[in-house]
Design an enzyme around this catalytic site. Structure first.
Site, PDB file in Angstrom:
ATOM      1  N   CYS A 171       0.828  -1.190   0.000  1.00  0.00           N
ATOM      2  CA  CYS A 171       0.000   0.000   0.000  1.00  0.00           C
ATOM      3  C   CYS A 171       0.871   1.252   0.000  1.00  0.00           C
ATOM      4  O   CYS A 171       1.831   1.305   0.769  1.00  0.00           O
ATOM      5  CB  CYS A 171      -0.907  -0.022   1.234  1.00  0.00           C
ATOM      6  N   PRO A 172       0.615   2.183  -0.875  1.00  0.00           N
ATOM      7  CA  PRO A 172      -0.517   2.315  -1.776  1.00  0.00           C
ATOM      8  C   PRO A 172      -0.243   1.834  -3.193  1.00  0.00           C
ATOM      9  O   PRO A 172      -0.985   2.169  -4.118  1.00  0.00           O
ATOM     10  CB  PRO A 172      -0.782   3.818  -1.757  1.00  0.00           C
TER      11      PRO A 172
END
Length: 80
Positions: free
Chosen positions: A17-18
């Protein structure tokens, strides 16, 4: 997801993430209206983040499927 034609797909396994969400955004932006794009992610956070972004951006979550242990494919239709 049989019968669904995927226009573009990115394998973001190994990205955290991200990263997988950014891949989904990149694919959707480069797709034509009506195209289905897909991202494969092994990041647990993607299970919440990608569907939430698709909903917020008013696209269509076509579906999700486990493609390998710990890896999920997210399918999104660009509808506008």
């Amino acid at each position: 997801m049989e019968g669904i034609q995927i226009a573009k797909e990115s394998d973001a396994r190994g990205s955290f993430c991200p990263g997988p969400l950014m891949e989904m955004i990149r694919l959707v932006r480069s797709a034509n209206v009506g195209d289905v794009v897909a991202v494969i992610s092994g990041d647990e956070g993607s299970k919440k983040d990608i569907p939430a972004w698709i909903n917020k951006a008013h696209y269509e979550l076509v579906g999700t499927e486990e493609v390998a242990p710990g890896a999920t494919r997210f399918l999104c239709r660009k509808n506008h």
